[in-house]
Scaffold this motif. Structure first.
Motif, mmCIF file in Angstrom:
data_model
loop_
_atom_site.group_PDB
_atom_site.id
_atom_site.type_symbol
_atom_site.label_atom_id
_atom_site.label_comp_id
_atom_site.label_asym_id
_atom_site.label_seq_id
_atom_site.Cartn_x
_atom_site.Cartn_y
_atom_site.Cartn_z
ATOM 1 N N LEU A 69 0.857 -1.182 0.000
ATOM 2 C CA LEU A 69 0.000 0.000 0.000
ATOM 3 C C LEU A 69 0.893 1.231 0.000
ATOM 4 C CD1 LEU A 69 -2.805 1.331 0.222
ATOM 5 C CD2 LEU A 69 -2.567 1.194 2.706
ATOM 6 N N MET A 70 0.750 2.064 -1.034
ATOM 7 C CA MET A 70 1.525 3.294 -1.163
ATOM 8 C C MET A 70 0.643 4.492 -0.788
ATOM 9 S SD MET A 70 3.329 2.542 -4.870
ATOM 10 C CE MET A 70 3.829 4.268 -4.988
ATOM 11 N N ILE A 71 1.166 5.347 0.088
ATOM 12 C CA ILE A 71 0.426 6.530 0.523
ATOM 13 C C ILE A 71 1.226 7.783 0.177
ATOM 14 C CG2 ILE A 71 -0.607 7.752 2.470
ATOM 15 C CD1 ILE A 71 -0.893 5.095 3.885
ATOM 16 N N ASP A 72 0.612 8.665 -0.549
ATOM 17 C CA ASP A 72 1.206 9.949 -0.923
ATOM 18 C C ASP A 72 1.247 10.854 0.314
ATOM 19 O OD1 ASP A 72 1.914 12.385 -2.021
ATOM 20 O OD2 ASP A 72 0.440 12.316 -3.640
ATOM 21 N N VAL A 73 2.426 11.344 0.677
ATOM 22 C CA VAL A 73 2.550 12.270 1.814
ATOM 23 C C VAL A 73 3.093 13.618 1.357
ATOM 24 C CG1 VAL A 73 2.760 10.508 3.599
ATOM 25 C CG2 VAL A 73 4.821 11.312 2.431
ATOM 26 N N THR A 129 5.974 15.031 -5.264
ATOM 27 C CA THR A 129 5.441 13.671 -5.409
ATOM 28 C C THR A 129 6.352 12.843 -6.311
ATOM 29 O OG1 THR A 129 3.209 14.592 -5.223
ATOM 30 C CG2 THR A 129 3.403 12.314 -5.991
ATOM 31 N N ASN A 130 7.188 12.015 -5.694
ATOM 32 C CA ASN A 130 8.088 11.144 -6.444
ATOM 33 C C ASN A 130 7.437 9.762 -6.565
ATOM 34 O OD1 ASN A 130 10.180 9.742 -7.610
ATOM 35 N ND2 ASN A 130 11.764 10.557 -6.234
ATOM 36 N N THR A 131 6.514 9.644 -7.513
ATOM 37 C CA THR A 131 5.795 8.389 -7.712
ATOM 38 C C THR A 131 6.732 7.272 -8.138
ATOM 39 O OG1 THR A 131 3.873 9.696 -8.392
ATOM 40 C CG2 THR A 131 3.819 7.344 -8.877
ATOM 41 N N VAL A 132 7.745 7.609 -8.913
ATOM 42 C CA VAL A 132 8.701 6.608 -9.383
ATOM 43 C C VAL A 132 9.416 5.952 -8.207
ATOM 44 C CG1 VAL A 132 10.883 6.298 -10.627
ATOM 45 C CG2 VAL A 132 9.047 7.650 -11.644
ATOM 46 N N ALA A 133 9.871 6.753 -7.254
ATOM 47 C CA ALA A 133 10.566 6.195 -6.090
ATOM 48 C C ALA A 133 9.648 5.262 -5.309
ATOM 49 C CB ALA A 133 11.060 7.318 -5.187
ATOM 50 N N MET A 164 -2.129 2.204 -4.698
ATOM 51 C CA MET A 164 -1.517 3.530 -4.573
ATOM 52 C C MET A 164 -2.591 4.575 -4.322
ATOM 53 S SD MET A 164 1.128 5.538 -7.141
ATOM 54 C CE MET A 164 0.055 5.400 -8.590
ATOM 55 N N ILE A 165 -2.503 5.261 -3.202
ATOM 56 C CA ILE A 165 -3.431 6.334 -2.864
ATOM 57 C C ILE A 165 -2.702 7.664 -3.052
ATOM 58 C CG2 ILE A 165 -4.857 7.368 -1.060
ATOM 59 C CD1 ILE A 165 -5.066 4.624 0.233
ATOM 60 N N THR A 166 -3.185 8.472 -3.970
ATOM 61 C CA THR A 166 -2.529 9.740 -4.260
ATOM 62 C C THR A 166 -3.566 10.757 -4.706
ATOM 63 O OG1 THR A 166 -0.829 10.811 -5.621
ATOM 64 C CG2 THR A 166 -2.049 8.998 -6.626
ATOM 65 N N ASP A 167 -3.225 12.025 -4.556
ATOM 66 C CA ASP A 167 -4.144 13.075 -4.985
ATOM 67 C C ASP A 167 -3.497 13.987 -6.008
ATOM 68 O OD1 ASP A 167 -2.342 14.406 -3.280
ATOM 69 O OD2 ASP A 167 -3.808 16.003 -2.978
ATOM 70 N N MET A 226 -7.292 7.692 -7.045
ATOM 71 C CA MET A 226 -6.972 9.085 -7.323
ATOM 72 C C MET A 226 -7.961 9.998 -6.629
ATOM 73 S SD MET A 226 -4.592 10.533 -9.120
ATOM 74 C CE MET A 226 -4.136 12.085 -9.896
ATOM 75 N N ILE A 227 -7.468 10.763 -5.665
ATOM 76 C CA ILE A 227 -8.337 11.698 -4.948
ATOM 77 C C ILE A 227 -8.205 13.062 -5.627
ATOM 78 C CG2 ILE A 227 -9.030 12.521 -2.669
ATOM 79 C CD1 ILE A 227 -7.181 10.412 -1.468
ATOM 80 N N ALA A 228 -8.642 13.136 -6.853
ATOM 81 C CA ALA A 228 -8.568 14.381 -7.619
ATOM 82 C C ALA A 228 -9.567 14.305 -8.757
ATOM 83 C CB ALA A 228 -7.153 14.597 -8.159
ATOM 84 N N SER A 229 -9.924 15.458 -9.311
ATOM 85 C CA SER A 229 -10.924 15.481 -10.372
ATOM 86 C C SER A 229 -10.472 16.273 -11.593
ATOM 87 C CB SER A 229 -12.230 16.090 -9.835
ATOM 88 O OG SER A 229 -11.991 17.397 -9.326
#
Length: 368
Positions: free
Chosen positions: A182-186, A248-252, A273-276, A321-324
């Motif tokens: 589980l990946m969390i965007d911080v 946001t380093n999604t690759v890493a 992956m949870i990201t916005d 994706m928590i974005a629109s």
């Protein structure tokens, strides 16, 4: 003529001043304040002043003392003297998150079993019957149905005999263990524009961890966070997780997730992956390449390359994706197409439900 009379809303808190109800509020605040007990209690005191949460019979001081007596908080000594959560409190928060998000999930009688599209000798019985085939386990034979078939085919008395063609066996589902990251965007955008996005993400992580520990104990769950870099966190660290001043380093994050899954011997592997936000950062040696304006082609191409690598390793990536923003949705669609994974565009309220749906769906199939 009758009409409507308007007045200030006053919550119905009669009888609310008991430990369980106050504790429920306290646990919510602990996640919001990243495990800071003092901040959570200060906020509860403010709520009490505004809405009279407690009464003379059971006041805030009584609640705090109960928290100590029941082992949910403890005072610290030394230079960092203060008050902190205990392991019991951390476990309680996990259980609460599970009940809140996955409350409708019924506990399986056979923990660790995962449905597949083919039958096997081990696992949970499906109740379906079929004819005996060479190699079937004798424990699978349904004796009642087999004897009934023998009676029909040969009759009773001296002519009665049980043959191979009379045997029927019960189908079973193969036991499949799953390894999940589980990946969390911080990154800083998780708290931008006055919207707290990190707290729902923490609830999902806690609920998933508790679900696996209680229902699928043979599964593995690794949790990592990603900002400028990516690093793993322990289960006990989740309530204390905070957003940093990061890009946001999604690759890493994806590279670390794939490295973790390489070490797992389970056949089924997946990444959530949870990201916005869009990927805005790459690390090149000791330096960072950053571009927060639009979709940087260099960063996007590297992200899509990693998605393709995961596909070749048979690791599907599910993006929440928590974005629109339309252009962000287009990027996620391209990312998902390359990986052959799935994507959900969820608001904060529906996040847990979407994760549960996909998490359980992957258990009903063999991820290849």
């Amino acid at each position: 003529m009758k009409g409507f009379r308007f007045a200030s809303y006053v919550p119905n808190i009669k009888g609310a001043a008991d430990f369980d109800q106050l504790f429920d509020i306290f646990q919510q605040l602990l996640l919001i304040f990243a495990g800071d007990v003092a901040a959570a209690l200060d906020y509860m005191n403010e709520l009490d002043r505004q809405y009279n949460l407690t009464s003379d019979a059971y006041a805030m001081a009584d609640f705090i003392q109960d928290l100590k007596d029941k082992g949910y908080i403890q005072e610290t000594e030394g230079e960092g003297q203060g008050i902190q959560m205990t392991a019991k409190s951390e476990k309680s928060i996990r259980k609460r998150s599970l009940e809140e998000i996955f409350g409708k999930l019924k506990r399986s009688k056979s923990a660790g079993n995962h449905r597949s599209t083919f039958s096997g000798q081990g696992g949970e019985k499906t109740g379906d019957l079929r004819s005996f085939r060479f190699g079937d386990n004798l424990e699978q034979i349904n004796l009642t149905e087999s004897l009934k078939n023998a009676q029909v085919n040969s009759g009773l008395g001296e002519s009665f005999q049980l043959t191979e063609k009379d045997l029927e066996v019960v189908e079973t589902e193969t036991s499949l263990n799953t390894s999940t990251v589980l990946m969390i965007d911080v990154s800083h955008s998780m708290i931008l524009y006055g919207e707290d996005r990190i707290t729902p993400a923490k609830k999902v992580a806690l609920a998933m961890a508790e679900l696996i520990k209680t229902r699928y104990p043979k599964d593995t769950l690794d949790i990592l966070v990603f900002g400028n870099d990516a690093w793993t966190i322990q289960l006990k660290d989740i309530p204390y997780l905070e957003v940093g001043p990061y890009h946001t380093n999604t690759v890493a994050g994806l590279e670390l997730a794939m490295d973790l899954l390489r070490r797992r011997k389970n056949r089924n592997k997946q990444i959530f992956m949870i990201t916005d936000g869009k990927p805005t950062c790459l690390k090149e040696g000791i330096n960072y390449y950053k571009n927060a304006f639009g979709l940087d082609r260099k960063i996007v191409n590297k992200t899509l390359t990693i998605a393709a690598q995961a596909r070749r390793m048979n690791i599907p990536i599910t993006t929440f994706m928590i974005a629109s923003d339309p252009y962000l949705k287009q990027f996620v669609r391209s990312f998902t197409e390359v990986n052959k994974g799935r994507a959900y565009y969820s608001n904060l309220d529906g996040l847990g439900g979407f994760v549960l749906e996909d998490f359980e769906r992957n258990r009903r199939r063999n991820v290849r």
